[in-house]
Design a protein around this motif. Structure first.
Motif, PDB file in Angstrom:
ATOM      1  N   ARG A 238     -44.486 -81.901 -19.581  1.00 30.19           N
ATOM      2  CA  ARG A 238     -45.721 -81.130 -19.389  1.00 30.19           C
ATOM      3  C   ARG A 238     -46.929 -82.039 -19.274  1.00 30.19           C
ATOM      4  N   SER A 239     -46.930 -83.127 -20.033  1.00 35.94           N
ATOM      5  CA  SER A 239     -48.024 -84.088 -19.947  1.00 35.94           C
ATOM      6  C   SER A 239     -48.069 -84.733 -18.567  1.00 35.94           C
TER       7      SER A 239
ATOM      8  N   ARG B 189     -49.373 -82.265 -15.908  1.00 35.70           N
ATOM      9  CA  ARG B 189     -50.840 -82.151 -15.927  1.00 35.70           C
ATOM     10  C   ARG B 189     -51.478 -83.359 -15.270  1.00 35.70           C
ATOM     11  N   ARG B 190     -50.865 -84.547 -15.454  1.00 28.79           N
ATOM     12  CA  ARG B 190     -51.441 -85.769 -14.905  1.00 28.79           C
ATOM     13  C   ARG B 190     -51.374 -85.809 -13.405  1.00 28.79           C
TER      14      ARG B 190
END
Length: 259
Positions: free
Chosen positions: A251-252, A255-256
């Motif tokens: 998920r990180s 988002r990036r």
């Protein structure tokens, strides 16, 4: 091509390929694009389909050969059918247990399907009444662990295909069985999953696909084999990093890179 897929392909080219592929693959498969329609597990159409499928498996599973009977039992168990259901008990008693010979050796219904059947049967025993099938579980785990090639893959016991460099499909059944065994509390060497992950990452092609038999043009990538290879990596990731960690990392990354 989606941003997560572009990111995944970039990461695959880096030196620390295996660990990062395992972490980022979930960005494609688990996080995904949530804008499309998806039926919910409790939708009447879904529940009805599962119920009809379960009836079919219960009626026909005990009549199938050992390999297909095991798949029927596993399907029933995963659909929520009680392990005490007569159909599951009948499959185990008449189709699965007879594969074990009087001397304790395991003889599959079809010799070439040894590791397919071992993986499926292992999952059936673990998801039914593992406390009564410890002997069978231990024997099947041993068969699968000893069958893994040094490079990390599993393949047909005879390696009958010329130039065989591994079988993504058989590797899936072996990994799923061993993963279930590990979650059941058996000590499965971490190196087993590390080697499998390394082989999968090394044989994923430049477009992100997996091959049934890597490098064999007679078995080019299909949707089902790509799904199989992806599932294999997710299983390895769940063991090596933990489900929570790889999900959070995915998920990180999503988002990036953006959608």
């Amino acid at each position: 091509m989606s941003a997560p897929m572009r990111c995944l392909q970039h990461i695959i080219r880096q030196k620390k390929r295996t660990a990062v592929v395992l972490l980022l693959l979930v960005a494609v498969l688990a996080a995904g694009d949530q804008r499309g329609f998806a039926a919910k597990p409790n939708d009447p159409s879904v529940v009805g389909a599962i119920e009809r499928g379960s009836v079919f498996l219960a009626n026909n599973g005990p009549l199938a050969d050992g390999g297909r009977a095991g798949m029927a039992a596993l399907g029933l168990l995963k659909s929520g059918t009680s392990p005490d259901d007569p159909a599951i008990a009948k499959i185990i008693d008449t189709r699965l247990l007879p594969k074990f010979q009087s001397d304790g050796t395991y003889k599959p219904s079809t010799a070439t399907d040894l590791y397919y059947e071992a993986g499926v049967d292992l999952m059936v025993y673990i998801n039914s009444h593992p406390e009564t099938h410890e002997r069978e579980i231990t024997a099947l785990v041993k068969i699968l662990l000893e069958a893994q090639h040094e490079e990390g893959y599993w393949t047909y016991p005879t390696a009958s295909r010329a130039g065989d460099r591994g079988d993504t499909s058989i590797t899936q059944y072996a990994l799923l069985g061993l993963w279930d065994a590990q979650r059941h509390g058996m000590q499965i060497p971490i190196a087993t999953f590390e080697r499998a992950a390394s082989w999968l990452a090394a044989n994923q092609d430049s477009e992100g696909a997996f091959w049934y038999h890597p490098g064999n043009d007679h078995y080019r990538p299909t949707q089902s084999v790509v799904a199989t290879g992806s599932a294999n990596l997710l299983v390895c990731g769940a063991v090596l990093f933990g489900v929570d960690r790889i999900t959070q990392k995915a998920r990180s990354e999503e988002r990036r890179v953006g959608k």
